[in-house]
Design an enzyme around this catalytic site. Structure first.
Site, PDB file in Angstrom:
ATOM      1  N   TYR A 141       0.836  -1.218   0.000  1.00 36.46           N
ATOM      2  CA  TYR A 141       0.000   0.000   0.000  1.00 36.46           C
ATOM      3  C   TYR A 141       0.865   1.260   0.000  1.00 36.46           C
ATOM      4  CZ  TYR A 141      -3.928   2.974   1.594  1.00 36.46           C
ATOM      5  OH  TYR A 141      -4.901   3.950   1.725  1.00 36.46           O
ATOM      6  N   LYS A 143       0.771   3.992  -2.944  1.00 37.09           N
ATOM      7  CA  LYS A 143       0.371   5.374  -2.640  1.00 37.09           C
ATOM      8  C   LYS A 143       1.522   6.341  -2.910  1.00 37.09           C
ATOM      9  CE  LYS A 143      -3.949   4.834  -1.363  1.00 37.09           C
ATOM     10  NZ  LYS A 143      -5.042   5.470  -2.109  1.00 37.09           N
TER      11      LYS A 143
HETATM   12  N1  CAA Z   1       6.222  -0.491  14.481  1.00 33.73           N
HETATM   13  C1  CAA Z   1       7.038  -1.425  14.982  1.00 33.73           C
HETATM   14  N2  CAA Z   1       6.610  -2.639  15.346  1.00 33.73           N
HETATM   15  C2  CAA Z   1       5.328  -2.925  15.165  1.00 33.73           C
HETATM   16  C3  CAA Z   1       4.413  -1.997  14.650  1.00 33.73           C
HETATM   17  C4  CAA Z   1       4.903  -0.737  14.293  1.00 33.73           C
HETATM   18  N3  CAA Z   1       4.116   0.219  13.811  1.00 33.73           N
HETATM   19  N4  CAA Z   1       3.202  -2.565  14.593  1.00 33.73           N
HETATM   20  C5  CAA Z   1       3.337  -3.813  15.065  1.00 33.73           C
HETATM   21  N5  CAA Z   1       4.603  -4.025  15.424  1.00 33.73           N
HETATM   22  C6  CAA Z   1       5.188  -5.232  16.007  1.00 33.73           C
HETATM   23  C7  CAA Z   1       4.350  -5.682  17.171  1.00 33.73           C
HETATM   24  O1  CAA Z   1       4.739  -4.989  18.339  1.00 33.73           O
HETATM   25  C8  CAA Z   1       4.688  -7.159  17.210  1.00 33.73           C
HETATM   26  O2  CAA Z   1       5.947  -7.313  17.811  1.00 33.73           O
HETATM   27  P1  CAA Z   1       6.218  -8.575  18.767  1.00 33.73           P
HETATM   28  O3  CAA Z   1       5.944  -9.780  17.908  1.00 33.73           O
HETATM   29  O4  CAA Z   1       7.632  -8.392  19.139  1.00 33.73           O
HETATM   30  O5  CAA Z   1       5.242  -8.405  19.897  1.00 33.73           O
HETATM   31  C9  CAA Z   1       4.845  -7.528  15.760  1.00 33.73           C
HETATM   32  O6  CAA Z   1       5.098  -6.298  15.081  1.00 33.73           O
HETATM   33  C10 CAA Z   1       3.642  -8.172  15.179  1.00 33.73           C
HETATM   34  O7  CAA Z   1       2.512  -7.264  15.330  1.00 33.73           O
HETATM   35  P2  CAA Z   1       1.030  -7.771  15.183  1.00 33.73           P
HETATM   36  O8  CAA Z   1       0.691  -8.682  16.322  1.00 33.73           O
HETATM   37  O9  CAA Z   1       0.128  -6.612  14.943  1.00 33.73           O
HETATM   38  O10 CAA Z   1       1.218  -8.672  13.872  1.00 33.73           O
HETATM   39  P3  CAA Z   1       0.173  -9.244  12.889  1.00 33.73           P
HETATM   40  O11 CAA Z   1       0.936 -10.068  11.927  1.00 33.73           O
HETATM   41  O12 CAA Z   1      -1.000  -9.799  13.600  1.00 33.73           O
HETATM   42  O13 CAA Z   1      -0.369  -7.920  12.146  1.00 33.73           O
HETATM   43  C11 CAA Z   1      -0.312  -6.015  10.793  1.00 33.73           C
HETATM   44  C12 CAA Z   1       0.512  -7.117  11.435  1.00 33.73           C
HETATM   45  C13 CAA Z   1      -1.306  -6.647   9.800  1.00 33.73           C
HETATM   46  C14 CAA Z   1       0.639  -5.124  10.041  1.00 33.73           C
HETATM   47  C15 CAA Z   1      -1.089  -5.250  11.877  1.00 33.73           C
HETATM   48  O14 CAA Z   1      -0.168  -4.763  12.818  1.00 33.73           O
HETATM   49  C16 CAA Z   1      -1.857  -4.091  11.302  1.00 33.73           C
HETATM   50  O15 CAA Z   1      -2.960  -4.257  10.784  1.00 33.73           O
HETATM   51  N6  CAA Z   1      -1.304  -2.890  11.418  1.00 33.73           N
HETATM   52  C17 CAA Z   1      -1.965  -1.663  10.910  1.00 33.73           C
HETATM   53  C18 CAA Z   1      -1.477  -1.330   9.568  1.00 33.73           C
HETATM   54  C19 CAA Z   1      -2.128  -0.043   9.172  1.00 33.73           C
HETATM   55  O16 CAA Z   1      -1.967   0.997   9.792  1.00 33.73           O
HETATM   56  N7  CAA Z   1      -2.901  -0.091   8.109  1.00 33.73           N
HETATM   57  C20 CAA Z   1      -3.589   1.098   7.669  1.00 33.73           C
HETATM   58  C21 CAA Z   1      -4.881   0.685   7.079  1.00 33.73           C
HETATM   59  S1  CAA Z   1      -5.916   2.084   6.759  1.00 33.73           S
HETATM   60  C22 CAA Z   1      -5.195   2.810   5.457  1.00 33.73           C
HETATM   61  O17 CAA Z   1      -4.284   2.324   4.863  1.00 33.73           O
HETATM   62  C23 CAA Z   1      -5.805   4.111   5.034  1.00 33.73           C
HETATM   63  C24 CAA Z   1      -4.781   5.152   4.939  1.00 33.73           C
HETATM   64  O18 CAA Z   1      -4.390   5.521   3.829  1.00 33.73           O
HETATM   65  C25 CAA Z   1      -4.266   5.801   6.152  1.00 33.73           C
END
Ligand code: CAA
Length: 240
Positions: free
Chosen positions: A147, A151
């Protein structure tokens, strides 16, 4: 002056708000959509705005769809490239399809729509293209290499096409929304979203109409000197 405007992904979320904002300003709006027939029907009933179904990631379908709109509604002077999807996941777990679908629809859709409409705008000496980018294309985002790349590509696409359109009265701009209260953002896991909202100086998610009003300005006659720009609407989350 009333124009024919098309909003991709225009029946829901930010796209719906943009469709309505352009309609309020007197334009004849057409909303494109790809999947949800039921929502599209409800949208047309509620707003009177015609909805046309095709996948903007499909080049031929986009050329055909825009040709149909031009024939049935009129020459397209305003294009809002809003259609977009997410397939979030860390790189390790991201499939090639997750990558490719996002590139094809989010970035490829802008190319396909421009191919279908830019020549006509040039010939008529007036046009407005607004591409919906993202804060995550500017700043990157964990779990979004697909994404963020698409973008970010939109922001480069905007600046390049703006240079090609300038002498023909066609402006090309981008909006970079932050986190807006839509279905896409509500799909982010709640604990992750809470942490994101905590980093927004304004202290809340944005509203789709806050994007739509910016978009309507960029489409206006008054915005003829604004081209190749990116309007960031993100509650102060990313400033540069
Ligand atoms: N920075 C650093 N580390 C991060 C992090 C970040 N931002 N987010 C998560 N982590 C780490 C977690 O702390 C975790 O670490 P540990 O294993 O050491 O505990 C590890 O990464 C795994 O995190 P999750 O349990 O969340 O992992 P997952 O595989 O279940 O999910 C993900 C990963 C799908 C990326 C999920 O974190 C997520 O959905 N994140 C949001 C992504 C996001 O912001 N998307 C925007 C969508 S809306 C949009 O896109 C519109 C727009 O234009 C703004």
């Amino acid at each position: 002056m009333a124009r024919v405007a098309i909003v991709t992904g225009g029946t829901r979320g930010i796209g719906k708000a943009v469709s309505l904002a352009l309609q309020e300003r007197g334009h004849t709006v057409v909303a494109n959509y790809a999947g949800n027939d039921e929502k599209a029907r409800a949208f047309t009933e509620e707003t009177g705005i015609a909805a046309y179904k095709w996948d903007v990631g499909d080049h031929e379908a986009t050329l055909d769809g825009c040709a149909r709109v031009s024939e049935e509604v009129g020459p397209i002077d305003i294009v809002i490239n809003n259609a977009g999807i997410t397939r979030d996941g860390v790189l390790q777990r991201m499939s090639f399809d997750d990558w490719n679908d996002v590139m094809r629809i989010n970035l490829g859709g802008c190319f396909n729509m421009a191919k279908a409409t830019f020549a006509g705008m040039r010939e008529r000496g007036w046009g407005r293209i607004v591409n919906i980018g993202s804060i995550n294309g500017q700043a990157g985002q964990y779990g979004q290499v697909n994404y963020a790349a698409a973008k970010s590509g939109i922001h480069g696409f905007t600046k390049a096409l703006a240079q090609e359109g300038a002498k023909y009265g066609v402006t090309v701009n981008a909006i970079a929304p932050g986190y807006i209260d839509t279905d896409m953002v509500s799909a982010v896991p709640a604990p992750v979203l809470e942490k994101i909202v905590a980093k927004i100086p304004v202290g809340r998610l944005g509203n789709a109409y806050e994007i739509a009003r910016g978009c309507a300005f960029l489409c206006s006659e008054n915005a003829g000197f604004v081209t190749g720009s990116t309007l960031s609407i993100n509650g102060g989350q990313h400033m540069y």
